[in-house]
Design an enzyme around this catalytic site. Sequence first.
Site, PDB file in Angstrom:
ATOM      1  N   GLU A   1     -28.672  25.126  18.327  1.00 41.99           N
ATOM      2  CA  GLU A   1     -28.078  25.703  17.119  1.00 41.99           C
ATOM      3  C   GLU A   1     -29.104  26.050  16.045  1.00 41.99           C
ATOM      4  O   GLU A   1     -28.965  27.062  15.360  1.00 41.99           O
ATOM      5  CB  GLU A   1     -27.034  24.755  16.524  1.00 41.99           C
TER       6      GLU A   1
ATOM      7  N   ILE B   1     -26.550  18.035  15.568  1.00 42.00           N
ATOM      8  CA  ILE B   1     -25.473  17.353  14.849  1.00 42.00           C
ATOM      9  C   ILE B   1     -24.289  18.304  14.831  1.00 42.00           C
ATOM     10  O   ILE B   1     -24.267  19.277  14.088  1.00 42.00           O
ATOM     11  CB  ILE B   1     -25.855  16.951  13.411  1.00 42.00           C
ATOM     12  N   ASP B   2     -23.330  18.015  15.695  1.00 44.28           N
ATOM     13  CA  ASP B   2     -22.085  18.777  15.689  1.00 44.28           C
ATOM     14  C   ASP B   2     -21.172  18.122  14.651  1.00 44.28           C
ATOM     15  O   ASP B   2     -20.954  16.913  14.687  1.00 44.28           O
ATOM     16  CB  ASP B   2     -21.451  18.709  17.080  1.00 44.28           C
TER      17      ASP B   2
ATOM     18  N   ASP C   1     -30.282  17.225  11.498  1.00 41.26           N
ATOM     19  CA  ASP C   1     -30.139  18.276  12.516  1.00 41.26           C
ATOM     20  C   ASP C   1     -31.504  18.661  13.082  1.00 41.26           C
ATOM     21  O   ASP C   1     -31.687  18.749  14.303  1.00 41.26           O
ATOM     22  CB  ASP C   1     -29.496  19.531  11.906  1.00 41.26           C
TER      23      ASP C   1
ATOM     24  N   ASP D   1     -20.997  24.120  20.957  1.00 39.15           N
ATOM     25  CA  ASP D   1     -19.876  23.384  20.371  1.00 39.15           C
ATOM     26  C   ASP D   1     -18.864  22.909  21.404  1.00 39.15           C
ATOM     27  O   ASP D   1     -17.930  22.170  21.054  1.00 39.15           O
ATOM     28  CB  ASP D   1     -19.132  24.257  19.345  1.00 39.15           C
TER      29      ASP D   1
ATOM     30  N   THR E   1     -21.645  18.866  11.059  1.00 33.57           N
ATOM     31  CA  THR E   1     -22.550  18.527   9.953  1.00 33.57           C
ATOM     32  C   THR E   1     -21.780  18.237   8.669  1.00 33.57           C
ATOM     33  O   THR E   1     -22.171  17.369   7.881  1.00 33.57           O
ATOM     34  CB  THR E   1     -23.574  19.663   9.730  1.00 33.57           C
TER      35      THR E   1
ATOM     36  N   ASP F   1     -26.405  20.888  20.486  1.00 35.80           N
ATOM     37  CA  ASP F   1     -26.004  20.831  19.082  1.00 35.80           C
ATOM     38  C   ASP F   1     -26.498  19.493  18.539  1.00 35.80           C
ATOM     39  O   ASP F   1     -25.922  18.445  18.842  1.00 35.80           O
ATOM     40  CB  ASP F   1     -24.488  20.943  18.928  1.00 35.80           C
TER      41      ASP F   1
END
Length: 353
Positions: free
Chosen positions: A68, A135-136, A45, A294, A138, A133
Amino acid sequence: MAYEHERRVAELAVQRATLLTKKVFHEKAKGELAKDDKSPVTKGDFGAQALIIQAILKNFPQDQIVAEEESSSLRQDAPLRSEIWDLVKDIRLEDKASDELLGGPLPSEEAMLDIIDHGNSAGGAKGRIWALDPIDGTKGFLRGGQYAVCLALIEDGDVKVGVIGCPNLPVDDSASLTADIGSQQTDGAGKGVLISAVKGEGAVSRPLTNAGLAQSKAISMRPVPDISQAVFCEGVEAAHSNQDDNAAVAKRLGITSPSVRLDSQAKYCSIARGAGDIYLRLPVRKDYQEKIWDHAAGDLIVREAGGQVTDIYGKRLDFSKGRTLSDNKGVVAAPAALQDKVIDAVQAVLNLK
């Protein structure tokens, strides 16, 4: 073409970030930390956010960024910080083809933290704001399932560009969603897709590559003459969407096949290219507010592919209210021809009528 430069930078930056996430995906130790809200964050991330924000700062230095992650935990963890910096350096060296456009000088470790923290904009209704984001999904990333790297440009509250990289989705746009797609995934041969859209110009997909952008092809939602045959997808995590209500909506629509569960905005991508049809994210708490990162990229991609995305009241998602969708409750995405039927079923199940 409008936003041509923004789209190219976003596509290359997201693709570069997926190269970093793929390295971490294959490592046993992913540098996992728990944030204040108990959700996980990994070195993937942080590294992906650093790469993408640096690309935005180089090309669009006046733009704001709503991202994020923030770096406070890394400032207290020198070993993890060094691991992330090494990952960022390695990707910069490996992806030299994109470095002139995306790179700028290689930052120091300390500067990398400052870059990560450039994602602290409050958002709002005015100006150009990137929603990121890194890493959407995670939790999906950690369990070996689906995840996505997501970036969108919002201008005066309206999403203009959306790009999503899904390393574990099949390249084949026509491959239907399978029951096991949310777990036990790889990013090997035949996997990895980059999906993007510009407002008014449609949506496209292309294979993820290690350098440069592959040829793209247009995508669209598939026609569903019989709604009972629709493929319906939802999140894996029960904390993110009310799965019992989702099931009741599906039953009311006559859909008998089980829902397909997968993490991240890979759901938006899947329905946009006709691998699935309906995506529901129904509220689990009255006070929960969805985060703009998101949904922004997926919202545009689905709409440009011939779909509709609204909340449970049939209102368009409003990205002008800051870092959250404070004026919306839940998400319903479906082909335009089916949206009203799905909304009617949602409202009946939730006793909104």
